[in-house]
Motif scaffolding. Structure first.
Motif, short mmCIF file in Angstrom:
data_model
loop_
_atom_site.label_atom_id
_atom_site.label_comp_id
_atom_site.label_asym_id
_atom_site.label_seq_id
_atom_site.Cartn_x
_atom_site.Cartn_y
_atom_site.Cartn_z
N GLY A 107 0.80 -1.22 0.00
CA GLY A 107 0.00 0.00 0.00
C GLY A 107 0.83 1.26 0.00
O GLY A 107 0.45 2.27 0.62
N ILE A 108 1.95 1.25 -0.70
CA ILE A 108 2.84 2.41 -0.76
C ILE A 108 2.68 3.07 -2.12
O ILE A 108 3.06 2.51 -3.16
CB ILE A 108 4.30 2.00 -0.52
CG1 ILE A 108 4.45 1.41 0.88
CG2 ILE A 108 5.24 3.19 -0.70
CD1 ILE A 108 5.82 0.83 1.17
N LEU A 109 2.09 4.25 -2.14
CA LEU A 109 1.89 5.00 -3.38
C LEU A 109 3.22 5.40 -3.99
O LEU A 109 4.17 5.74 -3.27
CB LEU A 109 1.06 6.25 -3.12
CG LEU A 109 -0.43 6.04 -2.79
CD1 LEU A 109 -1.02 7.31 -2.18
CD2 LEU A 109 -1.21 5.64 -4.03
N ILE A 110 3.30 5.40 -5.31
CA ILE A 110 4.53 5.75 -6.03
C ILE A 110 4.39 7.12 -6.68
O ILE A 110 3.52 7.33 -7.52
CB ILE A 110 4.86 4.71 -7.10
CG1 ILE A 110 5.16 3.35 -6.47
CG2 ILE A 110 6.05 5.16 -7.95
CD1 ILE A 110 6.38 3.32 -5.59
N TRP A 111 5.24 8.03 -6.26
CA TRP A 111 5.43 9.32 -6.95
C TRP A 111 6.65 9.10 -7.85
O TRP A 111 7.75 8.94 -7.37
CB TRP A 111 5.67 10.40 -5.92
CG TRP A 111 6.18 11.73 -6.42
CD1 TRP A 111 7.21 11.97 -7.28
CD2 TRP A 111 5.66 13.02 -6.04
NE1 TRP A 111 7.38 13.32 -7.47
CE2 TRP A 111 6.46 13.98 -6.72
CE3 TRP A 111 4.64 13.45 -5.21
CZ2 TRP A 111 6.24 15.34 -6.57
CZ3 TRP A 111 4.44 14.81 -5.07
CH2 TRP A 111 5.22 15.75 -5.74
N GLN A 112 6.47 9.07 -9.15
CA GLN A 112 7.54 8.74 -10.09
C GLN A 112 8.02 9.98 -10.82
O GLN A 112 7.27 10.63 -11.54
CB GLN A 112 7.05 7.71 -11.12
CG GLN A 112 8.07 7.35 -12.19
CD GLN A 112 9.18 6.48 -11.66
OE1 GLN A 112 8.95 5.39 -11.15
NE2 GLN A 112 10.43 6.96 -11.77
N ASP A 113 9.29 10.34 -10.62
CA ASP A 113 9.90 11.43 -11.37
C ASP A 113 10.41 10.92 -12.71
O ASP A 113 10.84 9.76 -12.83
CB ASP A 113 11.09 12.02 -10.62
CG ASP A 113 10.71 12.99 -9.53
OD1 ASP A 113 9.50 13.21 -9.31
OD2 ASP A 113 11.62 13.52 -8.87
N PHE A 114 10.42 11.80 -13.71
CA PHE A 114 11.24 11.56 -14.88
C PHE A 114 12.68 11.90 -14.48
O PHE A 114 12.92 12.65 -13.54
CB PHE A 114 10.79 12.41 -16.06
CG PHE A 114 9.51 11.93 -16.67
CD1 PHE A 114 9.51 10.88 -17.57
CD2 PHE A 114 8.30 12.52 -16.33
CE1 PHE A 114 8.32 10.43 -18.13
CE2 PHE A 114 7.11 12.08 -16.88
CZ PHE A 114 7.13 11.03 -17.78
N PHE A 115 13.65 11.37 -15.24
CA PHE A 115 15.03 11.42 -14.78
C PHE A 115 15.78 12.62 -15.36
O PHE A 115 16.63 12.50 -16.24
CB PHE A 115 15.72 10.10 -15.07
CG PHE A 115 15.08 8.98 -14.31
CD1 PHE A 115 15.24 8.88 -12.94
CD2 PHE A 115 14.27 8.06 -14.95
CE1 PHE A 115 14.63 7.87 -12.22
CE2 PHE A 115 13.64 7.04 -14.24
CZ PHE A 115 13.83 6.95 -12.87
#
Length: 529
Positions: A405-413
């Motif tokens: 249940g850990i939400l992912i905030w995904q950055d572009f690199f």
């Protein structure tokens, strides 16, 4: 038939330094007289040199770090011999799958060039004709190229247009080489050794795989409408060949099922009529996926089957979650705000930034990640930011976030730098990298959204006379990628912060305590055994 791993090529390889010859750039390297040493894949050249007694631990001191700079400024040859123990099916297609190489490489199989790599953020799959494989011994050669030689021809223009030095371990390399960004020395480094120690080598798994010749190439699951009693979901499926080339009547079946239930939650079939097949399923009494602390994390199994009449041609499975995420940026009264709403409930995001667990080979064994997840559980995380200065994580990592249940905030690199948006090659490479990233993460139940970059720089706005650079290409590439791939929530294109200019975005709503930092530093110590 399912996708099948015929042979894992991880483990023991041979490695040697190689003197590049310019007039032999399209010829397989001559390996007869090379000085070989043992190597591990996945891994990094530095580790193998230390174990062979040819390099001091580059993190032992500033002097040792500077003394190790030659490693990334050298060409390297990896080689491995393997035998196929099973017969190859005539009805299958074969490919060499390389999940990641740092960074530039030529791949040769049995004296034939399979392909090339130029981006450590991307995975590569090279088609292997059955005639290229031998019944007995086969040989794979991977020529990993000097980072800096590959960008030397662009250094002068980068210095002039981006105002970066010619030092390849600092901002120049960071601008031009698509690899782990924080590894470069930009007035500071994670260990503050006074220079950047850049990894190089095959840092992710390598394997030979078999596919059906006609197969499901892509699929995308999204929740269209959600109430307490019903969920309407959409599954988009794309085959590896256009319908005009197939010439046969095909059907795709989608089955949604909870692992603890015998009866499917929903089933639907549709004829393949075009480039993409759209399947709509309705579920009664759906069990919703929630972030940690707000409910459970039930995961459904989605099975997709491709039929020719009653003959099963291809089958794939993935885990999915039933949820809807909204990014709320404006209150009903017009006041600006920023928070997440999951399944209609406002979420208090609690979490950290994740930096790579290894400074050179970027990833590590799974027990290291399990330790991180135990720490996240103990500190009640429900959000994790995959930081733009870091690296792409594995499917297993994302699956674990789904389960916990850990939400992912995904950055572009993109990270704390200027980038050559004037260079069509760079723009195209970044576009392909972004498309691949979104395709991987868009159906991960734990995914919340992507951010275009972290701490990007703007030139030309602080009175220095530097050329104007706003990261517009990064934003355009990210935005077009999102619009075309249709993620299920509103994307975020603002940078998380802006250097040398006015604020241009909102900082992540996380307690960015970087609990992983201490572990990462410990793991950077290269073990000699």
């Amino acid at each position: 038939m399912r996708n099948q791993e015929i042979l894992s090529l991880d483990g023991d390889w041979k490695l040697a330094a190689y003197e590049y010859v310019a007039d032999r750039k399209d010829v397989q390297p001559d390996t007869e007289t090379l000085d070989w040493m043992d190597a591990a894949v996945p891994g990094a050249v530095h580790y193998d040199l230390v174990k062979s007694g040819k390099l001091e631990n580059p993190f032992a001191s500033t002097q040792a770090a500077h003394a190790a700079e030659w490693v990334a400024q050298t060409d390297w040859i990896y080689t491995r011999e393997f035998e196929l123990e099973q017969e190859l099916s005539d009805g299958a297609a074969f490919a060499l799958r390389i999940d990641g190489i740092d960074t530039y490489a030529d791949i040769w199989l049995n004296d034939r060039l399979l392909g090339q790599t130029a981006n450590a953020y991307r995975s590569y799959e090279f088609e292997v004709d059955a005639s290229m494989l031998r019944a007995g011994e086969n040989r794979l050669i991977v020529h990993v190229k000097n980072h800096f030689r590959m960008t030397e021809g662009k250094a002068d223009e980068a210095k002039r247009r981006l105002q970066v030095s010619r030092n390849p371990t600092a901002y120049r390399g960071k601008s031009l080489i698509r690899r782990y960004q924080r590894n470069f020395y930009s007035n500071s480094s994670l260990l503050n050794l006074g220079t950047g120690v850049l990894g190089i080598g095959i840092h992710k798994p390598v394997r030979l795989i078999a596919y059906p010749k006609l197969r499901i190439e892509e699929s995308y699951f999204s929740v269209q409408q959600l109430t307490a009693s019903q969920a309407d979901v959409r599954v988009e499926v794309k085959l590896n060949r256009p319908l005009s080339e197939i010439g046969q009547a095909l059907t795709i079946e989608a089955v949604l099922q909870q692992p603890d239930m015998r009866q499917p939650a929903a089933v639907h079939s549709a004829a393949v009529t075009g480039g993409e097949t759209d399947l709509r399923l309705t579920m009664q009494e759906p069990r919703l996926w929630w972030p940690r602390g707000y409910g459970g994390q039930p995961l459904y199994r989605l099975t997709l089957r491709l039929y020719d009449g009653t003959t099963l041609l291809h089958e794939i499975e993935k885990q999915v979650g039933i949820k809807q995420v909204e990014v709320i940026r404006e209150l009903p009264n017009g006041r600006k705000t920023f928070y997440l709403q999951v399944n209609g409930v406002k979420i208090h995001a609690r979490g950290s930034n994740l930096i790579p667990v290894d400074y050179l080979k970027v990833h590590d064994t799974w027990d290291v990640y399990e330790r991180l997840f135990r720490l996240m559980q103990a500190s009640h995380h429900n959000t994790l930011r995959i930081w733009g200065g870091g690296a792409v994580e594995t499917d297993k990592f994302y699956d674990r976030c789904d389960e916990l249940g850990i939400l992912i905030w995904q950055d572009f690199f993109l990270h704390s730098n200027t980038y050559p948006d004037y260079d069509p090659e760079f723009v195209e490479e970044f576009r392909q990298e972004s498309v691949e990233l979104v395709k991987r993460i868009r159906a991960v139940p734990a995914w919340e959204f992507c951010a275009a970059a972290t701490s990007r720089w703007k030139a030309g706005t602080n009175g220095t006379g530097r050329p104007t650079w706003t990261g517009s290409t990064a934003n355009r590439s990210s935005k077009s990628c999102f619009l075309r791939l249709r993620p299920p929530i509103a994307p975020i294109f603002h940078m998380s912060s802006t250097r040398r200019t006015e604020a241009n975005g909102l900082n992540p709503p996380l307690r960015a305590i970087c609990i992983t930092g201490a572990i990462s530093i410990m793991r950077r110590r290269i073990r000699s055994s």
